[in-house]
Design a protein around this motif. Structure first.
Motif, PDB file in Angstrom:
ATOM      1  N   ASN A  31      39.046  60.180 -44.137  1.00  0.00           N
ATOM      2  CA  ASN A  31      39.967  60.402 -42.620  1.00  0.00           C
ATOM      3  C   ASN A  31      41.126  59.789 -42.549  1.00  0.00           C
ATOM      4  O   ASN A  31      41.632  60.100 -41.944  1.00  0.00           O
ATOM      5  CB  ASN A  31      39.170  59.586 -41.397  1.00  0.00           C
ATOM      6  N   GLY A  32      41.382  59.315 -43.788  1.00  0.00           N
ATOM      7  CA  GLY A  32      42.976  58.236 -43.914  1.00  0.00           C
ATOM      8  C   GLY A  32      43.117  56.608 -43.212  1.00  0.00           C
ATOM      9  O   GLY A  32      41.421  56.273 -42.858  1.00  0.00           O
ATOM     10  N   TYR A  33      44.034  56.013 -43.847  1.00  0.00           N
ATOM     11  CA  TYR A  33      43.868  55.132 -43.718  1.00  0.00           C
ATOM     12  C   TYR A  33      43.878  53.922 -41.668  1.00  0.00           C
ATOM     13  O   TYR A  33      43.027  53.259 -41.673  1.00  0.00           O
ATOM     14  CB  TYR A  33      44.998  53.694 -43.977  1.00  0.00           C
ATOM     15  N   PHE A  34      44.676  55.001 -40.575  1.00  0.00           N
ATOM     16  CA  PHE A  34      45.026  54.615 -39.775  1.00  0.00           C
ATOM     17  C   PHE A  34      43.954  54.786 -39.052  1.00  0.00           C
ATOM     18  O   PHE A  34      43.823  53.882 -37.833  1.00  0.00           O
ATOM     19  CB  PHE A  34      46.184  54.978 -39.453  1.00  0.00           C
ATOM     20  N   ALA A  35      43.291  55.814 -38.870  1.00  0.00           N
ATOM     21  CA  ALA A  35      42.064  56.618 -38.374  1.00  0.00           C
ATOM     22  C   ALA A  35      40.581  55.736 -39.106  1.00  0.00           C
ATOM     23  O   ALA A  35      39.969  55.910 -38.122  1.00  0.00           O
ATOM     24  CB  ALA A  35      42.321  58.048 -38.345  1.00  0.00           C
ATOM     25  N   THR A  36      40.654  54.943 -39.811  1.00  0.00           N
ATOM     26  CA  THR A  36      39.564  54.302 -40.258  1.00  0.00           C
ATOM     27  C   THR A  36      39.238  52.666 -39.917  1.00  0.00           C
ATOM     28  O   THR A  36      40.519  52.325 -39.944  1.00  0.00           O
ATOM     29  CB  THR A  36      39.378  54.198 -41.806  1.00  0.00           C
ATOM     30  N   SER A  58      40.923  41.267 -43.440  1.00  0.00           N
ATOM     31  CA  SER A  58      41.961  42.181 -43.200  1.00  0.00           C
ATOM     32  C   SER A  58      41.500  43.836 -43.599  1.00  0.00           C
ATOM     33  O   SER A  58      40.875  43.338 -44.984  1.00  0.00           O
ATOM     34  CB  SER A  58      43.215  42.085 -42.616  1.00  0.00           C
ATOM     35  N   LYS A  59      41.522  44.329 -42.828  1.00  0.00           N
ATOM     36  CA  LYS A  59      41.512  45.804 -43.314  1.00  0.00           C
ATOM     37  C   LYS A  59      43.043  46.309 -44.244  1.00  0.00           C
ATOM     38  O   LYS A  59      42.534  46.862 -45.153  1.00  0.00           O
ATOM     39  CB  LYS A  59      41.990  46.991 -42.087  1.00  0.00           C
ATOM     40  N   GLU A  60      43.801  45.317 -44.637  1.00  0.00           N
ATOM     41  CA  GLU A  60      44.542  45.541 -45.150  1.00  0.00           C
ATOM     42  C   GLU A  60      44.379  45.133 -46.910  1.00  0.00           C
ATOM     43  O   GLU A  60      44.653  45.508 -48.100  1.00  0.00           O
ATOM     44  CB  GLU A  60      45.693  44.617 -44.443  1.00  0.00           C
ATOM     45  N   ALA A  61      43.306  43.719 -47.083  1.00  0.00           N
ATOM     46  CA  ALA A  61      42.587  43.510 -47.939  1.00  0.00           C
ATOM     47  C   ALA A  61      41.877  44.343 -48.218  1.00  0.00           C
ATOM     48  O   ALA A  61      41.853  44.378 -49.696  1.00  0.00           O
ATOM     49  CB  ALA A  61      42.290  41.520 -47.570  1.00  0.00           C
ATOM     50  N   LEU A  62      40.794  44.324 -47.666  1.00  0.00           N
ATOM     51  CA  LEU A  62      39.921  45.651 -48.414  1.00  0.00           C
ATOM     52  C   LEU A  62      40.716  47.028 -48.872  1.00  0.00           C
ATOM     53  O   LEU A  62      40.443  47.784 -49.987  1.00  0.00           O
ATOM     54  CB  LEU A  62      39.002  46.163 -46.671  1.00  0.00           C
ATOM     55  N   GLU A 116      49.647  55.687 -47.473  1.00  0.00           N
ATOM     56  CA  GLU A 116      49.416  54.808 -45.675  1.00  0.00           C
ATOM     57  C   GLU A 116      49.725  53.145 -45.724  1.00  0.00           C
ATOM     58  O   GLU A 116      50.274  52.860 -44.961  1.00  0.00           O
ATOM     59  CB  GLU A 116      48.501  55.239 -45.519  1.00  0.00           C
ATOM     60  N   TYR A 117      49.136  52.978 -46.774  1.00  0.00           N
ATOM     61  CA  TYR A 117      49.046  50.914 -46.783  1.00  0.00           C
ATOM     62  C   TYR A 117      50.576  50.817 -47.254  1.00  0.00           C
ATOM     63  O   TYR A 117      50.593  49.781 -46.409  1.00  0.00           O
ATOM     64  CB  TYR A 117      48.380  50.795 -48.355  1.00  0.00           C
ATOM     65  N   ALA A 118      51.041  51.711 -47.911  1.00  0.00           N
ATOM     66  CA  ALA A 118      52.448  50.695 -47.885  1.00  0.00           C
ATOM     67  C   ALA A 118      53.886  50.445 -46.350  1.00  0.00           C
ATOM     68  O   ALA A 118      53.536  49.643 -45.875  1.00  0.00           O
ATOM     69  CB  ALA A 118      53.598  51.899 -48.686  1.00  0.00           C
ATOM     70  N   ILE A 119      52.792  51.643 -45.243  1.00  0.00           N
ATOM     71  CA  ILE A 119      53.615  51.232 -44.445  1.00  0.00           C
ATOM     72  C   ILE A 119      53.048  50.872 -43.309  1.00  0.00           C
ATOM     73  O   ILE A 119      53.626  50.191 -42.509  1.00  0.00           O
ATOM     74  CB  ILE A 119      53.596  53.032 -44.026  1.00  0.00           C
ATOM     75  N   SER A 120      51.794  50.527 -44.031  1.00  0.00           N
ATOM     76  CA  SER A 120      50.917  49.377 -42.898  1.00  0.00           C
ATOM     77  C   SER A 120      51.695  47.562 -42.993  1.00  0.00           C
ATOM     78  O   SER A 120      51.371  47.017 -42.436  1.00  0.00           O
ATOM     79  CB  SER A 120      49.709  49.175 -42.917  1.00  0.00           C
ATOM     80  N   VAL A 121      51.813  47.725 -43.994  1.00  0.00           N
ATOM     81  CA  VAL A 121      52.515  46.341 -44.804  1.00  0.00           C
ATOM     82  C   VAL A 121      53.477  46.027 -44.672  1.00  0.00           C
ATOM     83  O   VAL A 121      53.985  44.691 -45.393  1.00  0.00           O
ATOM     84  CB  VAL A 121      52.230  45.756 -45.964  1.00  0.00           C
ATOM     85  N   GLN A 127      51.219  39.703 -46.284  1.00  0.00           N
ATOM     86  CA  GLN A 127      49.859  41.056 -47.185  1.00  0.00           C
ATOM     87  C   GLN A 127      51.144  41.718 -47.932  1.00  0.00           C
ATOM     88  O   GLN A 127      51.059  41.874 -49.378  1.00  0.00           O
ATOM     89  CB  GLN A 127      49.588  41.860 -46.309  1.00  0.00           C
ATOM     90  N   ARG A 128      52.367  42.049 -47.334  1.00  0.00           N
ATOM     91  CA  ARG A 128      53.549  42.264 -49.045  1.00  0.00           C
ATOM     92  C   ARG A 128      53.690  42.012 -49.910  1.00  0.00           C
ATOM     93  O   ARG A 128      53.486  41.831 -50.654  1.00  0.00           O
ATOM     94  CB  ARG A 128      54.976  42.428 -47.952  1.00  0.00           C
TER      95      ARG A 128
END
Length: 216
Positions: A31-36, A58-62, A116-121, A127-128
């Motif tokens: 489903n992708g990062y943002f939709a999960t 966090s979701k980022e860590a997972l 997607e993860y790179a965009i989120s952080v 997290q970066r």
């Protein structure tokens, strides 16, 4: 009938953590990062949302753990492919080219997730920084593989080697993004990556020859 083994608290927590990572991988890829959501991951794993937060902040860590697992598996496949050959430089280059083509063909979902993860952080300094540490470990793994291809006499600790490793890895990242975006065919991706490796190996070889050249 054998008695069922009772897990220790550490073993139970490790199992929960592994189940959450597996569930996250399934949903992130599908489903992708943002939709999960974390709630969806908990449900997929048959766990509570509290179990998620007791293992991941966090979701980022997972998500980073999912990507770490994929990266380690990918590098392991490359090492295995290289080790299966005769050890010659041509064989290692062929193994890398074949590995890259296979990864591009079979790993579209994790590559999209990585983007997607790179965009989120981007706007999350904490997290970066954690991500940078993880990337540096990948760089070191790439360095270990790259050192096997260096010309005899090359300075393995010099800045040129560091530039070569980062140059090849950065090219790989760009090619992966181009592939998932649909603007880079696999054959062309292999060609560009191979050419980049050849460029840096030639440059390092030239540096070795320059050092060994007698002075007037």
């Amino acid at each position: 009938m054998a008695a069922r083994k009772v897990l220790t608290r550490a073993e139970s927590q490790a199992r929960t953590r592994d189940e959450l990572i597996e569930a996250a991988e399934i949903l992130f890829y599908a489903n992708g990062y943002f939709a999960t959501s974390l709630a969806a991951i908990a449900a997929e794993a048959g766990r509570t949302i509290g179990a998620v937060y007791s293992n991941f902040e966090s979701k980022e860590a997972l998500c980073l753990e999912v990507l770490r697992g994929w990266g380690n598996s990918s590098l392991s496949r490359l090492v295995t492919a290289i080790a299966a050959g005769d050890g010659t430089l041509d064989q290692r280059r062929d193994a890398i080219s074949s590995w890259w083509a296979t990864e591009m063909a079979n790993n579209r979902a994790p590559m999209i997730l990585a983007a997607e993860y790179a965009i989120s952080v981007i706007r999350d300094p904490g997290q970066r920084d954690i991500t940078i540490e993880a990337v540096e470990r990948i760089v070191e793994s790439g360095r270990a593989l790259f050192l096997e291809h260096l010309p005899e006499g090359a300075d393995v600790t010099g800045p040129l080697v560091d530039s070569a490793v980062r140059g090849v890895l950065s090219t790989g990242v760009g090619l992966a993004v181009g592939h998932v975006a649909g603007v880079m065919e696999i054959d062309k991706s292999v060609e560009v990556l191979t050419a980049t490796m050849e460029f840096w190996l030639d440059r390092l070889g030239a540096a070795v020859r320059e050092v060994g050249r007698p002075t007037d």
